[in-house]
Scaffold this active site. Structure first.
Site, PDB file in Angstrom:
ATOM      1  N   HIS A   1       2.976   6.087  -2.493  1.00  0.00           N
ATOM      2  CA  HIS A   1       4.099   7.026  -2.558  1.00  0.00           C
ATOM      3  C   HIS A   1       4.923   6.940  -3.840  1.00  0.00           C
ATOM      4  O   HIS A   1       5.691   7.844  -4.132  1.00  0.00           O
ATOM      5  CB  HIS A   1       4.999   6.844  -1.335  1.00  0.00           C
ATOM      6  CG  HIS A   1       4.276   7.117  -0.059  1.00  0.00           C
ATOM      7  ND1 HIS A   1       3.793   8.362   0.279  1.00  0.00           N
ATOM      8  CD2 HIS A   1       3.915   6.297   0.956  1.00  0.00           C
ATOM      9  CE1 HIS A   1       3.185   8.307   1.443  1.00  0.00           C
ATOM     10  NE2 HIS A   1       3.237   7.064   1.874  1.00  0.00           N
TER      11      HIS A   1
ATOM     12  N   ARG B   1       0.840  -1.203   0.000  1.00  0.00           N
ATOM     13  CA  ARG B   1       0.000   0.000   0.000  1.00  0.00           C
ATOM     14  C   ARG B   1       0.869   1.245   0.000  1.00  0.00           C
ATOM     15  O   ARG B   1       0.658   2.178  -0.763  1.00  0.00           O
ATOM     16  CB  ARG B   1      -0.932  -0.016   1.211  1.00  0.00           C
ATOM     17  CG  ARG B   1      -1.771   1.245   1.371  1.00  0.00           C
ATOM     18  CD  ARG B   1      -1.143   2.082   2.469  1.00  0.00           C
ATOM     19  NE  ARG B   1      -1.862   3.338   2.643  1.00  0.00           N
ATOM     20  CZ  ARG B   1      -1.274   4.471   2.944  1.00  0.00           C
ATOM     21  NH1 ARG B   1       0.027   4.554   3.075  1.00  0.00           N
ATOM     22  NH2 ARG B   1      -1.970   5.559   3.113  1.00  0.00           N
TER      23      ARG B   1
END
Length: 112
Positions: free
Chosen positions: A79, A74
């Site tokens: 990011h 995740r």
């Protein structure tokens, strides 16, 4: 302590979505479809976010589930969006998501 059930239900819903949507399509079809690639990435993000919201004690109690790896994926998706490797997304959905679905269903049955 947060109750884990709503988070587990979110994980299960996303697993079911991914398993159903991947049926009958090839990797090539997947990467050519921007709606599908975005939807699959988003589902994995939701799964990871739900995992991060599970209490630590709960994750430790159910340590056979790779919670840390799920949360790590995740983070990578959130990011490093422009560096997403769709082959890894595809393989995760085919190989890991069915097992996660099974594990979450078992946990939900035990934790009634």
């Amino acid at each position: 302590m947060k109750t884990p059930r709503p988070y587990l239900e979110h994980i299960l819903q996303e697993c079911e979505f991914l398993i159903e949507r991947v049926k009958g399509i090839s990797f090539e079809d997947f990467v050519k479809d921007p709606v599908l690639t975005r939807a699959f990435v988003r589902s994995l993000e939701i799964i990871g976010e739900a995992v991060k919201n599970l209490p630590k004690e709960f994750r430790e109690k159910h340590s056979k589930v790779p919670w840390k790896e799920i949360a790590g994926m995740r983070d990578k998706l959130i990011h490093e969006y422009f560096g997403v490797n769709y082959r890894i997304i595809w393989e995760t959905i085919l190989k890991e998501i069915p097992e996660l679905e099974k594990q979450v269903k078992e946990i939900l049955q035990k934790e009634k």
